[in-house]
Design an enzyme around this catalytic site. Structure first.
Site, PDB file in Angstrom:
ATOM      1  N   ASN A  37     -55.429  24.166 -11.376  1.00  0.00           N
ATOM      2  CA  ASN A  37     -54.485  23.990 -12.487  1.00  0.00           C
ATOM      3  C   ASN A  37     -55.189  23.613 -13.794  1.00  0.00           C
ATOM      4  OD1 ASN A  37     -51.973  23.909 -13.626  1.00  0.00           O
ATOM      5  ND2 ASN A  37     -51.241  22.118 -12.472  1.00  0.00           N
ATOM      6  N   HIS A 122     -39.547  16.629  -4.554  1.00  0.00           N
ATOM      7  CA  HIS A 122     -39.722  15.737  -5.707  1.00  0.00           C
ATOM      8  C   HIS A 122     -38.386  15.458  -6.388  1.00  0.00           C
ATOM      9  CE1 HIS A 122     -44.189  16.722  -6.720  1.00  0.00           C
ATOM     10  NE2 HIS A 122     -43.999  16.658  -5.415  1.00  0.00           N
ATOM     11  N   ARG A 147     -39.689  12.226  -2.609  1.00  0.00           N
ATOM     12  CA  ARG A 147     -40.532  11.473  -3.539  1.00  0.00           C
ATOM     13  C   ARG A 147     -39.681  11.066  -4.734  1.00  0.00           C
ATOM     14  NH1 ARG A 147     -45.674  13.501  -7.209  1.00  0.00           N
ATOM     15  NH2 ARG A 147     -44.004  13.893  -8.697  1.00  0.00           N
ATOM     16  N   TYR A 159     -45.481  11.198 -16.243  1.00  0.00           N
ATOM     17  CA  TYR A 159     -45.723  12.101 -15.121  1.00  0.00           C
ATOM     18  C   TYR A 159     -44.550  12.072 -14.125  1.00  0.00           C
ATOM     19  CZ  TYR A 159     -47.083  13.785 -10.639  1.00  0.00           C
ATOM     20  OH  TYR A 159     -47.058  14.467  -9.458  1.00  0.00           O
ATOM     21  N   ASP A 220     -45.647   8.422  -6.253  1.00  0.00           N
ATOM     22  CA  ASP A 220     -46.988   8.806  -6.714  1.00  0.00           C
ATOM     23  C   ASP A 220     -47.372   7.941  -7.914  1.00  0.00           C
ATOM     24  OD1 ASP A 220     -49.328  10.078  -7.422  1.00  0.00           O
ATOM     25  OD2 ASP A 220     -48.495  12.113  -7.326  1.00  0.00           O
ATOM     26  N   HIS A 222     -50.216   8.262  -9.370  1.00  0.00           N
ATOM     27  CA  HIS A 222     -50.982   9.207 -10.191  1.00  0.00           C
ATOM     28  C   HIS A 222     -52.185   8.580 -10.899  1.00  0.00           C
ATOM     29  CE1 HIS A 222     -51.207  13.298 -12.009  1.00  0.00           C
ATOM     30  NE2 HIS A 222     -50.591  13.579 -10.885  1.00  0.00           N
ATOM     31  N   GLU A 246     -48.864   6.896  -3.282  1.00  0.00           N
ATOM     32  CA  GLU A 246     -49.942   7.877  -3.459  1.00  0.00           C
ATOM     33  C   GLU A 246     -50.798   7.557  -4.680  1.00  0.00           C
ATOM     34  OE1 GLU A 246     -48.309  11.783  -3.922  1.00  0.00           O
ATOM     35  OE2 GLU A 246     -50.176  12.596  -4.737  1.00  0.00           O
ATOM     36  N   ASP A 247     -52.088   7.866  -4.579  1.00  0.00           N
ATOM     37  CA  ASP A 247     -53.024   7.756  -5.706  1.00  0.00           C
ATOM     38  C   ASP A 247     -52.791   6.496  -6.532  1.00  0.00           C
ATOM     39  OD1 ASP A 247     -54.484  10.006  -5.076  1.00  0.00           O
ATOM     40  OD2 ASP A 247     -53.231  11.354  -6.246  1.00  0.00           O
ATOM     41  N   GLU A 272     -55.710  14.208  -3.412  1.00  0.00           N
ATOM     42  CA  GLU A 272     -55.395  15.548  -3.927  1.00  0.00           C
ATOM     43  C   GLU A 272     -56.476  16.072  -4.866  1.00  0.00           C
ATOM     44  OE1 GLU A 272     -51.566  14.753  -5.798  1.00  0.00           O
ATOM     45  OE2 GLU A 272     -52.490  14.978  -7.767  1.00  0.00           O
ATOM     46  N   ARG A 293     -54.507  13.579   1.396  1.00  0.00           N
ATOM     47  CA  ARG A 293     -53.679  14.394   0.503  1.00  0.00           C
ATOM     48  C   ARG A 293     -54.273  15.743   0.129  1.00  0.00           C
ATOM     49  NH1 ARG A 293     -49.437  15.402  -0.893  1.00  0.00           N
ATOM     50  NH2 ARG A 293     -49.338  15.031  -3.114  1.00  0.00           N
ATOM     51  N   HIS A 322     -51.341  18.379  -0.032  1.00  0.00           N
ATOM     52  CA  HIS A 322     -50.839  18.589  -1.394  1.00  0.00           C
ATOM     53  C   HIS A 322     -50.097  19.924  -1.462  1.00  0.00           C
ATOM     54  CE1 HIS A 322     -52.151  18.599  -5.917  1.00  0.00           C
ATOM     55  NE2 HIS A 322     -51.072  17.871  -5.748  1.00  0.00           N
ATOM     56  N   ASP A 326     -48.583  24.266  -8.213  1.00  0.00           N
ATOM     57  CA  ASP A 326     -49.857  24.923  -8.540  1.00  0.00           C
ATOM     58  C   ASP A 326     -50.639  25.345  -7.297  1.00  0.00           C
ATOM     59  OD1 ASP A 326     -49.833  21.886  -9.268  1.00  0.00           O
ATOM     60  OD2 ASP A 326     -51.928  22.192  -8.711  1.00  0.00           O
ATOM     61  N   GLU A 349     -46.019  18.245   1.510  1.00  0.00           N
ATOM     62  CA  GLU A 349     -45.335  18.297   0.208  1.00  0.00           C
ATOM     63  C   GLU A 349     -44.849  19.727  -0.016  1.00  0.00           C
ATOM     64  OE1 GLU A 349     -47.928  17.488  -3.086  1.00  0.00           O
ATOM     65  OE2 GLU A 349     -46.280  17.092  -4.466  1.00  0.00           O
ATOM     66  N   TRP A 412     -54.567  10.244 -16.380  1.00  0.00           N
ATOM     67  CA  TRP A 412     -53.238  10.903 -16.334  1.00  0.00           C
ATOM     68  C   TRP A 412     -52.801  11.118 -14.897  1.00  0.00           C
ATOM     69  CZ3 TRP A 412     -51.399  15.527 -14.352  1.00  0.00           C
ATOM     70  CH2 TRP A 412     -50.028  15.792 -14.660  1.00  0.00           C
TER      71      TRP A 412
END
Ligand code: KDG
Ligand code: MG
Length: 412
Positions: A37, A122, A147, A159, A220, A222, A246-247, A272, A293, A322, A326, A349, A412
């Site tokens: 992506n 999501h 999620r 995000y 997430d 992120h 997550e993350d 991811e 992930r 993941h 994308d 996911e 991000w």
């Protein structure tokens, strides 16, 4: 079974996708997803200039040997561009092998270990009522795990929140959520971790009150928190029994997760943006995570991700591959075949692709009562319609980036 040709197809139906198509001398074709992506053309160049010339004339059956040749033979190892390119070759060769065997790919990976793959979608909303509507709509679409991402008071854009321009009027499907935006420069978003940490527990409290204790809920982070902030969030979310967080920190510093683990029993998912088994070595061995992930597309393909998941299985760590938009339908099919076959599958996911994408990629997976199944066609079960793909040339697009209130660039 020699490789006669390899072609890279770049198409942008609802977003950009990069697909490698390998054809053998006896006419069997295989597809691999190479979409990275926001950096798609870097993988195209890597494949075109450095990989495709090496494939012609090679034995399509020697998948592991080809993997090692492309990985070790390059001298320069790892990294998302390299590993997405290797993944595309690996998956295309698995597709060919399974077609030659006349079997769906999961049969070659050991056969089905379950009837279907539990998948999460999501849900998101800028406000609580919007979020509740989105959760209900996901439940109506059959999702049994959801999620949850929301807006944070004081932050303009963040995000994980679907916007109206990601709504596909033809299909009624919301791209919940598609972060890459077409254009020549990345969009700027703003971020404030303290405001986020204050807000998120109130969201999960409200969601549990409304939807009850049973619905598996995911979130997430992120990559935005420091270790101690992540520990605080994990602890404050414990009463709401998350399926995973997550993350929670940027993944480069793996030791950070030790600190998070010392403070919370909220399950952690990470990886991811990892691309090899060596990125997971420490966090699996020290049992610092609960879910892997990685996507097949970004981790060197089925051959390599299978090794990571087998290592994870020794520690009761499960898969959580993941599956955002994308990951192309080819990458999603590869994930479904692998997920069906391994013993330590956790959850998949699953964000639906748009109508144009579904016309470019002819697919045979099923989605019933919250479970995915890759279908029983020989190979991956996905074919690419080149006429449809040709209608949508590549368009430059970037993922957004974050700045704090004082202008500092933030993860991000
Ligand atoms: O390309 C980046 C997206 O795939 C990523 O931001 C989505 O974090 C994501 C997720 O969990 O699906
Ligand atoms: Mg994520």
């Amino acid at each position: 079974m020699r490789i006669a040709s390899a072609e890279i197809i770049v198409t942008s139906p609802d977003r950009n996708f990069v697909t490698l198509k390998i054809t053998t001398e006896d006419g069997i074709t295989g597809l691999g997803d190479a979409t990275l992506n926001g950096r798609e053309l870097a993988v195209v160049a890597y494949l075109q200039e450095h990989v495709v010339p090496l494939l012609i004339g090679a034995d399509a059956h020697r998948i592991e040997d080809m993997w090692q040749f492309l990985y070790r033979g390059a001298y320069w190892r790892r990294g998302p561009v390299t590993m997405a390119a290797i993944a595309a070759v690996d998956v295309a060769l698995w597709d060919i092998k399974a077609k030659a065997a006349g079997m769906p790919l999961y049969q070659l990976l050991g056969g089905a270990s379950r009837n279907g793959l539990l998948a999460y979608g999501h849900a998101s909303g800028k406000t609580m009522p919007e979020l509740f509507d989105s959760i209900r709509s996901h439940q109506e679409q059959g999702y049994r795990a959801i999620r949850v991402q929301t807006g944070v008071p004081g932050l303009k854009s963040i995000y994980g929140i679907a916007s109206n321009d990601t709504f596909d009027a033809n299909t009624g499907v919301r791209y919940d959520h598609e972060p890459a935006q077409r254009g020549a420069y990345p969009a700027e978003e703003d971020w404030d971790t303290r405001a986020y940490l204050r807000h998120v527990p109130t969201v999960f409290e409200a969601v549990r009150n409304e939807f009850g204790p049973e619905l598996p809920l995911l979130h997430d982070g992120h990559h935005r928190m420091t270790p101690i902030q992540a520990a605080k969030l994990g602890k404050s979310l414990e009463p709401y029994d998350l399926f995973w967080l997550e993350d929670c920190t940027p993944a480069e510093n793996q030791e950070a997760l030790r600190l998070v683990r010392q403070h919370t029993t909220t399950p952690l998912a990470i990886g991811e943006i990892f691309n090899t088994q060596w990125d997971y070595q420490q966090i699996i061995r020290e049992q610092l995570i609960d879910y892997v992930r990685s996507a097949v597309t970004h981790t060197g393909g089925i051959s390599h991700l299978k090794k990571i998941l087998e290592y994870a299985a020794q520690y009761q760590i499960k898969s959580g591959m993941h599956g955002p938009t994308d990951i192309s339908p080819v990458g999603m099919a590869a994930a479904m075949h692998l997920g069906l076959a391994i013993h330590n599958f956790g959850i998949q996911e699953y964000m639906k692709h748009g109508a144009k994408t579904d016309q470019v990629f002819e697919q045979s997976f099923t989605w019933e009562n919250g479970f995915l199944h890759p279908g029983n066609k020989p190979g991956l079960g996905v074919e690419l319609n080149k006429d449809e793909a040709g209608k949508y040339p590549y368009e430059q697009a970037y993922l957004p980036y974050n700045r704090l209130a004082d202008g500092t660039v933030h993860d991000w």
